[in-house]
Design a protein around this motif. Structure first.
Motif, PDB file in Angstrom:
ATOM      1  N   ALA A  53       0.839  -1.209   0.000  1.00  0.00           N
ATOM      2  CA  ALA A  53       0.000   0.000   0.000  1.00  0.00           C
ATOM      3  C   ALA A  53       0.868   1.250   0.000  1.00  0.00           C
ATOM      4  N   PHE A  54       1.960   1.219   0.756  1.00  0.00           N
ATOM      5  CA  PHE A  54       2.838   2.388   0.786  1.00  0.00           C
ATOM      6  C   PHE A  54       3.513   2.602  -0.566  1.00  0.00           C
ATOM      7  N   ARG A  55       3.950   1.524  -1.202  1.00  0.00           N
ATOM      8  CA  ARG A  55       4.561   1.672  -2.533  1.00  0.00           C
ATOM      9  C   ARG A  55       3.569   2.284  -3.519  1.00  0.00           C
ATOM     10  N   GLU A  56       2.340   1.831  -3.486  1.00  0.00           N
ATOM     11  CA  GLU A  56       1.304   2.393  -4.370  1.00  0.00           C
ATOM     12  C   GLU A  56       1.052   3.861  -4.028  1.00  0.00           C
ATOM     13  N   PHE A  57       0.974   4.168  -2.758  1.00  0.00           N
ATOM     14  CA  PHE A  57       0.793   5.552  -2.327  1.00  0.00           C
ATOM     15  C   PHE A  57       1.941   6.422  -2.832  1.00  0.00           C
ATOM     16  N   ALA A  58       3.184   5.945  -2.695  1.00  0.00           N
ATOM     17  CA  ALA A  58       4.354   6.713  -3.136  1.00  0.00           C
ATOM     18  C   ALA A  58       4.314   6.945  -4.641  1.00  0.00           C
ATOM     19  N   ARG A  59       3.908   5.924  -5.402  1.00  0.00           N
ATOM     20  CA  ARG A  59       3.776   6.104  -6.864  1.00  0.00           C
ATOM     21  C   ARG A  59       2.735   7.176  -7.177  1.00  0.00           C
ATOM     22  N   GLU A  60       1.592   7.089  -6.523  1.00  0.00           N
ATOM     23  CA  GLU A  60       0.527   8.082  -6.742  1.00  0.00           C
ATOM     24  C   GLU A  60       1.005   9.480  -6.359  1.00  0.00           C
ATOM     25  N   TRP A  61       1.723   9.565  -5.259  1.00  0.00           N
ATOM     26  CA  TRP A  61       2.222  10.860  -4.793  1.00  0.00           C
ATOM     27  C   TRP A  61       3.174  11.468  -5.831  1.00  0.00           C
ATOM     28  N   ARG A  62       4.102  10.651  -6.328  1.00  0.00           N
ATOM     29  CA  ARG A  62       5.060  11.145  -7.335  1.00  0.00           C
ATOM     30  C   ARG A  62       4.336  11.569  -8.607  1.00  0.00           C
TER      31      ARG A  62
END
Length: 113
Positions: free
Chosen positions: A98-107
């Motif tokens: 979930a954090f990896r997906e969040f980081a991708r979305e954030w970038r």
């Protein structure tokens, strides 16, 4: 710096959305974990008692109220999430994904600006 604080806060909300899903699916298991965590947090952080007391009231109150506060963007909820009793509710692999997906979305959202 504002961007870092905002990212941390948005991740906190996202994490608590994951916890809310677990709480809806298995309320007794998640509440038991949160209560045990809260007892430990109270021993470790006695200066945070006002927050701990608020979490205690939420854990003992209506589930809908707890769920609403967990994911609220409001200032009070933001302060509460800083000492969350929900550590360990989301399994590490699921949390990491979930954090990896969040980081991708954030970038992506920052690149679009």
């Amino acid at each position: 710096m504002e961007s870092t604080h905002r990212r941390v806060e948005e991740w906190s909300i996202r994490y608590h959305q994951l916890v809310a899903e677990k709480l809806k699916a298995q309320p007794e298991r998640v509440l038991a974990k949160a209560r045990a965590n809260l007892a430990r947090l109270r021993r470790q952080h006695p200066n945070s008692e006002p927050y701990m007391a608020r979490w205690q009231a939420l854990l003992e109150g209506p589930l809908d109220e707890l769920l609403n506060v967990m994911v609220s963007p409001g200032e009070d909820a933001r302060a509460l999430r800083q000492c969350t009793p929900f550590a360990g509710v989301v399994p590490p692999r699921e949390r990491s994904a979930a954090f990896r997906e969040f980081a991708r979305e954030w970038r992506r959202s920052r690149a679009a600006r």
